[in-house]
Design a protein around this motif. Structure first.
Motif: not given
Length: 229
Positions: A62, A97, A66
Motif C-alpha cells: 500500500y 489506493s 501510494k
C-alpha cells in the motif's frame, strides 16, 4: 518489443516461479525483493506494468503504491496486487489506493497473465502527434517529469556507440538538446525563436529518425547513444 514488467515480492520461491511463467508468456521481467529495491528499479527504467505483493517488510504494498501514485511519472502506471490478503476489506483498501487489479494467493498463473495482458491492452500508448493535433497536456507533463528524473540519474545510464549513424540537421539537434533539458514545446519555440508548430514537426522527425514514440524514450535513446553532450 516485449512488454516490460516489474515484479516485487519478498518470497524468493514465488518470485522466481512467477518470473519464469511470465517470461515464458513473452514478457520481460525485472524482480525486486522489497519495495525499496522496486522503487530504485522504477527510477532506472520505467516498466509497462508493476506486480507487487502487499505484505512486505519495512515498506508494504500500500505504501509502495501510494509512493507511485504521488509521483507524476507513475501516476497512470498499471499496478497489480499479488497477495495472501484476500479479505473484502483488504481488496477495497487496495482499490481505494489506486490499484488496477487484485489477485489473492494462491492463484492461477494463467489468470495473472490474462489480467496483465488486459491492462496493457487498455493502457494508452504515446504516439507522435499528427499535424494539427493538440497534445495531451497531462501526458506531456508526465513525460517531462520522467525526463527531469532521468537527467538527475544520467550517470547511471549506460552509454554505447550508436548502432547506426543518425544524421540530424542543426535545427533538429537544437530541438533534441532542449527536449533533453525537459523543456516543453512552447519553451523550446521561445528559445529558438520559432513557432510551436515547427517545434512539433521537429520533434516528430526526431521520433521517426530514432524509432521512438515519446519524449521519454527519445531522451533515453539520445543519452544511451551519445546524441547529446
Amino acid at each position: 518489443m516485449s512488454p516490460r514488467l516489474l515484479l516485487v515480492d519478498d518470497e524468493p520461491g514465488l518470485r522466481e516461479a512467477v518470473k519464469d511463467y511470465l517470461e515464458e508468456s513473452g514478457f520481460v521481467v525485472q524482480v525486486a525483493s522489497n519495495a525499496r529495491e522496486g522503487w530504485d528499479l522504477l527510477q532506472q527504467n520505467t516498466p509497462d506494468l508493476v506486480i507487487s505483493d502487499i505484505m512486505m517488510p519495512q515498506v508494504d504494498g500500500y505504501q509502495f503504491l501510494k509512493q507511485m501514485r504521488e509521483d507524476p511519472r507513475f501516476k497512470r502506471l498499471p499496478v497489480v496486487f499479488l497477495t495472501a490478503k484476500g479479505m473484502t476489506t483488504d481488496r477495497i483498501q487496495g482499490y481505494n489506493s489506486g490499484v488496477d487489479a487484485y489477485i489473492p494467493k494462491p492463484f492461477d498463473p494463467d489468470e495473472l497473465v490474462a489480467i496483465v495482458e488486459n491492462l496493457l491492452d487498455r493502457r494508452p500508448v504515446s504516439q507522435p502527434l499528427a499535424e494539427g493535433e493538440a497534445p495531451d497536456i497531462a501526458e506531456l507533463a508526465n513525460q517531462i517529469a520522467q525526463i527531469k528524473a532521468m537527467l538527475t540519474q544520467r550517470s547511471a545510464i549506460n552509454t554505447t556507440p550508436a548502432p547506426i549513424k543518425i544524421d540530424l540537421t542543426p535545427r533538429e539537434q537544437s530541438v533534441l538538446n532542449l527536449v533533453t533539458e525537459g523543456l516543453m514545446n512552447k519553451e523550446i519555440a521561445r528559445r529558438l525563436q520559432t513557432s510551436v508548430r515547427n517545434v512539433e514537426k521537429y520533434v516528430s522527425r526526431l521520433f521517426s529518425k530514432t524509432g521512438t514514440n515519446s519524449r521519454t524514450e527519445l531522451v533515453r535513446f539520445a543519452l544511451e547513444h551519445g546524441l547529446i553532450e
